[in-house]
Design an enzyme around this catalytic site. Structure first.
Site, PDB file in Angstrom:
ATOM      1  N   HIS A 155       1.012  -1.179   0.248  1.00 57.60           N
ATOM      2  CA  HIS A 155      -0.192  -0.134   0.082  1.00 57.60           C
ATOM      3  C   HIS A 155       0.911   0.853   0.403  1.00 57.60           C
ATOM      4  CE1 HIS A 155      -3.465  -2.097   1.889  1.00 57.60           C
ATOM      5  NE2 HIS A 155      -3.275  -2.750   0.978  1.00 57.60           N
TER       6      HIS A 155
ATOM      7  N   GLU B   6      -0.217  -2.631   7.523  1.00 59.49           N
ATOM      8  CA  GLU B   6      -0.777  -1.473   8.387  1.00 59.49           C
ATOM      9  C   GLU B   6      -0.079  -1.008   9.514  1.00 59.49           C
ATOM     10  OE1 GLU B   6      -4.660  -2.822   7.901  1.00 59.49           O
ATOM     11  OE2 GLU B   6      -4.429  -3.049   5.468  1.00 59.49           O
TER      12      GLU B   6
ATOM     13  N   ASP C 129      -1.816  -5.056  10.612  1.00 65.32           N
ATOM     14  CA  ASP C 129      -2.275  -5.835   9.456  1.00 65.32           C
ATOM     15  C   ASP C 129      -0.835  -6.220   8.791  1.00 65.32           C
ATOM     16  OD1 ASP C 129      -2.408  -7.714   7.547  1.00 65.32           O
ATOM     17  OD2 ASP C 129      -4.043  -6.233   6.168  1.00 65.32           O
TER      18      ASP C 129
ATOM     19  N   GLU D 229      -2.983  -9.319  12.568  1.00 69.40           N
ATOM     20  CA  GLU D 229      -3.532  -9.767  11.511  1.00 69.40           C
ATOM     21  C   GLU D 229      -2.617  -9.872  10.147  1.00 69.40           C
ATOM     22  OE1 GLU D 229      -6.884  -7.012   9.544  1.00 69.40           O
ATOM     23  OE2 GLU D 229      -6.443  -8.010   7.670  1.00 69.40           O
TER      24      GLU D 229
ATOM     25  N   LYS E 228     -14.806  -8.602   3.974  1.00 70.38           N
ATOM     26  CA  LYS E 228     -14.529  -8.096   2.837  1.00 70.38           C
ATOM     27  C   LYS E 228     -15.446  -8.438   1.944  1.00 70.38           C
ATOM     28  CE  LYS E 228      -9.647  -7.127   3.403  1.00 70.38           C
ATOM     29  NZ  LYS E 228      -8.718  -7.299   3.340  1.00 70.38           N
TER      30      LYS E 228
ATOM     31  N   HIS F 235     -13.103  -2.395   5.110  1.00 71.17           N
ATOM     32  CA  HIS F 235     -12.987  -1.927   3.601  1.00 71.17           C
ATOM     33  C   HIS F 235     -11.727  -2.280   2.768  1.00 71.17           C
ATOM     34  CE1 HIS F 235      -9.504   0.650   4.626  1.00 71.17           C
ATOM     35  NE2 HIS F 235      -8.875  -0.829   5.217  1.00 71.17           N
TER      36      HIS F 235
ATOM     37  N   LYS G 157     -12.241  -1.625  10.518  1.00 77.60           N
ATOM     38  CA  LYS G 157     -10.952  -1.334   9.662  1.00 77.60           C
ATOM     39  C   LYS G 157     -11.509  -0.733   8.047  1.00 77.60           C
ATOM     40  CE  LYS G 157      -8.444  -3.872   7.785  1.00 77.60           C
ATOM     41  NZ  LYS G 157      -6.909  -5.168   7.158  1.00 77.60           N
TER      42      LYS G 157
HETATM   43  P1  PGA Z   1      -6.137  -4.425   0.488  1.00 73.90           P
HETATM   44  O1  PGA Z   1      -5.516  -4.686   1.618  1.00 73.90           O
HETATM   45  O2  PGA Z   1      -7.640  -4.184   0.184  1.00 73.90           O
HETATM   46  O3  PGA Z   1      -5.467  -4.350  -0.312  1.00 73.90           O
HETATM   47  O4  PGA Z   1      -6.140  -6.367  -0.189  1.00 73.90           O
HETATM   48  C1  PGA Z   1      -6.516  -4.334   3.108  1.00 73.90           C
HETATM   49  C2  PGA Z   1      -5.796  -5.900   3.669  1.00 73.90           C
HETATM   50  O5  PGA Z   1      -4.960  -6.815   3.866  1.00 73.90           O
HETATM   51  O6  PGA Z   1      -6.502  -5.498   4.949  1.00 73.90           O
HETATM   52 ZN    ZN Z   2      -5.701  -7.734   5.765  1.00 72.25          ZN
END
Ligand code: PGA
Ligand code: ZN
Length: 424
Positions: free
Chosen positions: A155, A164, A242, A283, A335, A363, A386
């Protein structure tokens, strides 16, 4: 009783400037629901398939015109005249129409867009807030926000390996105070980084993305920012990570901070981080393919901290069931687009709760102004959400929606706060 009259789709842009799908469901009573589909970057390999055009002449192959077409010419005629209040039936009709295990025929983005937009249309038609339409609960929990204020991994364009670094304002008296604490710490972190001569540019989820020597340096900066903002680390505010470990797992080894680690030595590393900092949640501490590593991680830390499965469970009830049996993790990251329908998402949430696993509504790194997950967090009693930094509209929109819900619910709402500190 209204029925589904028409379904339209549009190729729009997400927060990263990539195309994504917007779906609009029109009902016979004149009500309309709309939803935008999110998109991930550090995706689990078993996620339901996101349909992209792969036409390199448009958006580098990431266009979603085929998905637009699938919504309007395949799904819409199939769902015409169906009851929009019966979400289970709507979702099942699409699952059957697709007919594949990973939604590869129609695409998870196609199916999810219609699934979400139908729920929104039904809520409008019934004149109830979306969180009530999704599920009616007696006491509504406002989730504790896990705010990602420092971005690394895929990211960010830096050498920080962990994806994260999140702050968790558990001791705030309310959701809106939690947001204030988070925003003040975010601004404090900006000053801390500036004073160190570090970049204050942001990553995909709105957190800062400085070049730092290692992950500990990131944690030290955040700890300093929390104290300087006037909060007590480990009392008012805790930390969460994460790791997204699948992203730095290659050839059976974890490549982190220029070290090459086994699952055993990675675990030792996590234990040292937990001793130094009040980290309450990790995570994807191990890669999705490293089941053995996951079992060791859970055996070692599962009674101490929250261990969240994202890539390893992909919000898939069947895969989660195996994980529960194997005693992997103790929490589920939720998700919607990993599984592709609202019904299956709730199945995963309910299964997790029955097994005493916690749930965190999440998200994706590619987001939009859509706030569906804020309502989902309240409806599902997930107690944690999150949704990135307290900055950038794609992230802030969810926090703003939750503050609106908190005000609307008044005394019927409770901030989950310290409750999340009690494991199981
Ligand atoms: P992603 O990352 O939406 O790029 O998969 C979010 C996460 O790993 O929690
Ligand atoms: Zn993740």
């Amino acid at each position: 009783m209204p029925h589904i009259e028409n379904i339209l789709a549009l190729e729009i842009l997400d927060s990263r400037g990539n195309p994504t799908l917007q779906v609009t469901v029109d009902l016979s009573d004149g009500h309309r629901g709309r939803a935008n589909v999110p998109s991930g970057a550090s995706t689990g390999s078993k996620e339901a398939l996101e349909h992209r055009d792969h036409d390199l002449g448009r958006y580098g192959g990431k266009g979603v015109l085929q998905a637009v077409n699938a919504v309007e010419t395949i799904v819409a005629p199939h769902l015409k005249n169906q009851n929009p209040y019966d979400q289970k039936n709507i979702d099942q009709l699409m699952i059957d129409l697709d007919g594949t295990a990973n939604k590869s025929r129609l695409g998870a983005n196609t199916i999810l867009g219609v699934s979400m937009a139908t729920a929104v249309a039904a809520a409008h038609s019934l004149k109830v807030p979306l969180y009530r339409q999704l599920r009616s609960v007696e006491l509504s929990y406002l989730p504790v926000p896990m705010m990602n204020i420092l971005n690394g991994g895929v990211h960010a364009d830096t050498n920080v390996g962990i994806q994260e670094f999140m702050i968790v304002p558990v001791a705030a008296p309310s959701f809106h105070e939690a947001v204030r604490w988070g925003a003040e710490i975010y601004h404090s972190l900006k000053k801390v980084l500036k004073n160190k001569g570090l970049s204050t540019g942001v990553g995909d989820e709105g957190g800062f993305a400085p070049h730092l020597d290692n992950n500990e340096a990131a944690l030290h900066c955040i700890a300093e920012a929390i104290e300087k903002a006037g909060f007590k680390l480990g009392q008012d505010v805790y930390l969460a990570l994460d790791c997204a470990a699948s992203e730095f797992y290659r050839d059976g080894k974890y490549h982190l901070d220029e070290k090459s680690l086994t699952s055993e030595t990675l675990l030792v590393y996590y234990e040292s981080l937990i001793r130094q900092f009040p980290i309450i949640s990790i995570e994807d501490g191990m890669a999705e393919d490293d089941r053995d590593g996951w079992k060791k991680l859970t055996a070692a830390l599962g009674e101490k901290i929250q261990l969240v499965g994202d890539d390893v469970f992909v919000t898939n009830p069947a895969i989660l069931q195996e994980g529960i049996s194997d005693q992997i993790a103790n929490a589920l990251l939720v998700k919607l687009n990993q599984i592709g329908t609202l019904t299956e998402t709730f199945q995963a949430i309910d299964m997790a709760h029955r097994a005493n696993y916690r749930c965190i509504i999440s998200h994706r790194s590619g987001e939009s102004e859509d706030t569906f997950i804020a309502d989902l967090a309240v409806a599902s009693s997930a107690k944690q959400i999150k949704t990135g930094a307290p900055a950038r509209t794609d992230r802030v929109a969810k926090y703003n929606r939750l503050m609106e819900i908190e005000k609307e619910l008044g005394t019927q709402a409770r901030y989950a706060g310290q409750e999340i500190l009690t494991l199981r």
